[in-house]
Design an enzyme around this catalytic site. Structure first.
Site, PDB file in Angstrom:
ATOM      1  N   TYR A  63       1.484   0.942   9.273  1.00  0.00           N
ATOM      2  CA  TYR A  63       2.127   0.558   8.011  1.00  0.00           C
ATOM      3  C   TYR A  63       2.234   1.760   7.081  1.00  0.00           C
ATOM      4  O   TYR A  63       3.304   2.021   6.508  1.00  0.00           O
ATOM      5  CB  TYR A  63       1.325  -0.552   7.353  1.00  0.00           C
ATOM      6  CG  TYR A  63       1.910  -1.044   6.048  1.00  0.00           C
ATOM      7  CD1 TYR A  63       3.047  -1.832   6.029  1.00  0.00           C
ATOM      8  CD2 TYR A  63       1.314  -0.718   4.825  1.00  0.00           C
ATOM      9  CE1 TYR A  63       3.585  -2.296   4.835  1.00  0.00           C
ATOM     10  CE2 TYR A  63       1.836  -1.179   3.633  1.00  0.00           C
ATOM     11  CZ  TYR A  63       2.967  -1.959   3.639  1.00  0.00           C
ATOM     12  OH  TYR A  63       3.496  -2.401   2.451  1.00  0.00           O
TER      13      TYR A  63
ATOM     14  N   SER B 244       5.109   1.642  -0.640  1.00  0.00           N
ATOM     15  CA  SER B 244       3.726   1.212  -0.825  1.00  0.00           C
ATOM     16  C   SER B 244       2.877   2.423  -1.173  1.00  0.00           C
ATOM     17  O   SER B 244       3.146   3.540  -0.718  1.00  0.00           O
ATOM     18  CB  SER B 244       3.195   0.574   0.454  1.00  0.00           C
ATOM     19  OG  SER B 244       1.793   0.369   0.373  1.00  0.00           O
TER      20      SER B 244
END
Length: 246
Positions: A158, A144
């Site tokens: 995250y 990501s």
């Protein structure tokens, strides 16, 4: 002048291939000539849809239920793929989990689950896939752009897990290089999937390009990394986010 591929194309395994980016990757790899296995956790219907779409285009596909937090399930998925289609040529590690929460409210069980899937599960998938992979194979992780900069309150864990994936890929490139297996990491920004369906307008407004990405755009980059022309690229993290982190 056309030359034959130096790497035979056969088995590809997409961890987390039933929806969104993973489904687009599975379909694209099938179009590139691979027999594709894909894992899912809780939506056999979505996995079956992907398999049916691949088979409708003349490809070979197999859906396997496997939780990426379960080491035994990961190893079993690799074994089932190799038994069905032969030694792996491509492994795409797309399975991941997002749970957002501010620091003072972040539950320990959520932390443990995200680490189990996003870090431990990624390592175990790479380890298991490499053990059943042809020399000259390809491993691609889906990270990501949060690994570069999250910028959203509550996304710290995250972002940490995706930074760990980028570091893992960079260092594992050295382990795999003697076998000419490449490993690279794709770092998408906001992508149009069922997860972001309710956020598309907000995400598009924040994007420098005023749009979000499409799963097929991520799949195209994965297909390049899985192909012969990317044989000299390894250990890289490639951000695909329309300028979010520029």
């Amino acid at each position: 002048m056309h030359t034959e591929s130096s790497s035979p194309k056969n088995a590809a395994l997409v961890f987390g291939g039933s929806r969104g980016i993973g489904a687009a990757v599975a379909r694209r790899l099938a179009r590139e000539g691979h027999a594709v296995a894909l894992t899912y956790v809780s939506r056999p219907d979505k996995a079956a849809d992907v398999v049916a779409a691949i088979q409708a285009e003349g490809g070979r596909a197999l859906a396997i239920q496997a939780d990426s937090a379960d080491a035994g399930a990961i190893a079993s998925a690799v074994g089932q793929t190799a038994d069905a289609f032969g030694p792996l040529h491509v492994a795409v590690v797309n399975a991941g989990l997002y749970r957002g929460s501010p620091l003072d409210e972040f539950p320990l069980e959520t932390l443990d689950k995200m680490l189990a899937v996003n870090v431990r599960g990624v390592f175990l998938a790479i380890q298991a896939a490499a053990a059943r992979m042809q020399d000259g194979g390809r491993i691609v992780t889906i990270g990501s752009n949060a690994a570069v900069r999250g910028g959203i309150v509550g996304s710290s864990v995250y972002a940490m897990t995706k930074s760990a994936v980028a570091t893992l890929v960079r260092e594992l490139a050295l382990d795999l290089a003697p076998r000419r297996i490449t490993i690279n990491n794709v770092q998408p920004g906001p992508i149009e999937t069922d997860i972001t369906a309710d956020l598309l307008d907000m995400l598009a407004a924040r994007s420098p390009m005023k749009r979000v990405g499409r799963p097929e755009e991520v799949a195209a980059l994965v297909a390049y990394l899985a192909g012969d022309e990317a044989g000299y690229m390894t250990g890289a993290s490639l951000t695909l986010d329309g300028g979010w982190v520029v």
